[in-house]
Design a protein around this motif. Structure first.
Motif: not given
Ligand SMILES: [Fe+2]
Ligand SMILES: [Fe+2]
Length: 242
Positions: A13-19, A199-213
């Motif tokens: 999971i990415g982009d938790l943005h805890v306040m 075997k896999a790369v996980v990233h966040g940052h692009a909140h409006h992007g697409k799941y798989e590439g």
């Protein structure tokens, strides 16, 4: 403990943005994840402004998580100019913050960096001209080199690359094309594609992007920004079998 099929279940999971006014924001979710996965990977933007008060709140939830928690920081964790303090608080709570050194869990390697921006393909910024332009590109090159160095130390047959910024445009689809170059850099994919064991790369940052590439060489890439996952799966995390 890995699955009966010998695979490790990796929740991401990415982009938790805890306040700072959040109250145990991820406690319940981490406990749900622990019931469904062997490892929890956090893909940056763990805090909203990089405040130590925000990090302390997340640290409390990490302390309650019964499975190993590993991950990287994101650009938001740098906003207050004290990412090392944010990382130290999370580390103290038991999280492995990847940056310089890869780790191995149950036979699966994990290498990770925040990454940086810079663009892809013909849109990639080159280190040319003004010193500040060169310094900007150098940051992307340094992050890619740190990732490559970690991947080189791994002796596992399977590994996961953990990033905040995206190594490919494919998982940015949905974001305005004009900002793609600020959402990541191809240099990260170039580093990943030098190794067969990723075997896999996980990233966040692009909140409006697409799941798989995928990277140019075909390594699967997953955008696990929680907003992307909520939209696709109705829950804010992904579980990959590696
Ligand atoms: Fe974010
Ligand atoms: Fe971000």
């Amino acid at each position: 403990m890995s699955n009966s099929n010998g695979k490790l279940r990796v929740a991401a999971i990415g982009d938790l943005h805890v306040m700072e006014d959040n109250v145990a924001p991820y406690r319940e979710l981490f406990s749900e994840i622990a019931a469904n996965a062997d490892v929890l990977v956090l893909c940056g933007d763990l805090t909203n402004f990089g405040k130590t008060s925000e990090a302390e709140i997340l640290a409390e939830d990490i302390r309650t998580c019964p499975i190993p928690v590993i991950g990287v920081l994101g650009n938001h964790d740098y906003e207050c100019g004290q990412p090392e303090n944010v990382a130290a608080i999370l580390h103290e709570a038991g999280m492995t913050v990847l940056d310089e050194q890869a780790i191995e869990i149950e036979g699966v390697g994990f290498a990770g960096v925040k990454g940086f921006m810079g663009g892809y393909g013909r849109g990639e910024l080159a280190p040319f001209g003004e010193p500040i332009a060169k310094a900007f590109v150098q940051e992307a090159m340094d992050e890619a080199r740190k990732l490559e160095n970690q991947l080189r130390t791994l002796r596992t047959e399977r590994s996961v690359a953990v990033l905040h910024y995206s190594p490919t445009v494919e998982t940015l689809e949905g974001e305005p094309e004009a900002i793609f170059q600020y959402l990541g850099t191809q240099r990260l994919a170039d580093a990943i594609d030098r190794f067969d064991h990723v075997k896999a790369v996980v990233h966040g940052h692009a909140h409006h992007g697409k799941y798989e590439g995928a990277t140019p060489r075909g390594t699967p890439v997953y955008n696990v920004a929680q907003f992307v996952l909520r939209e696709k799966f109705g829950r804010p995390y992904a579980v990959l079998e590696v």
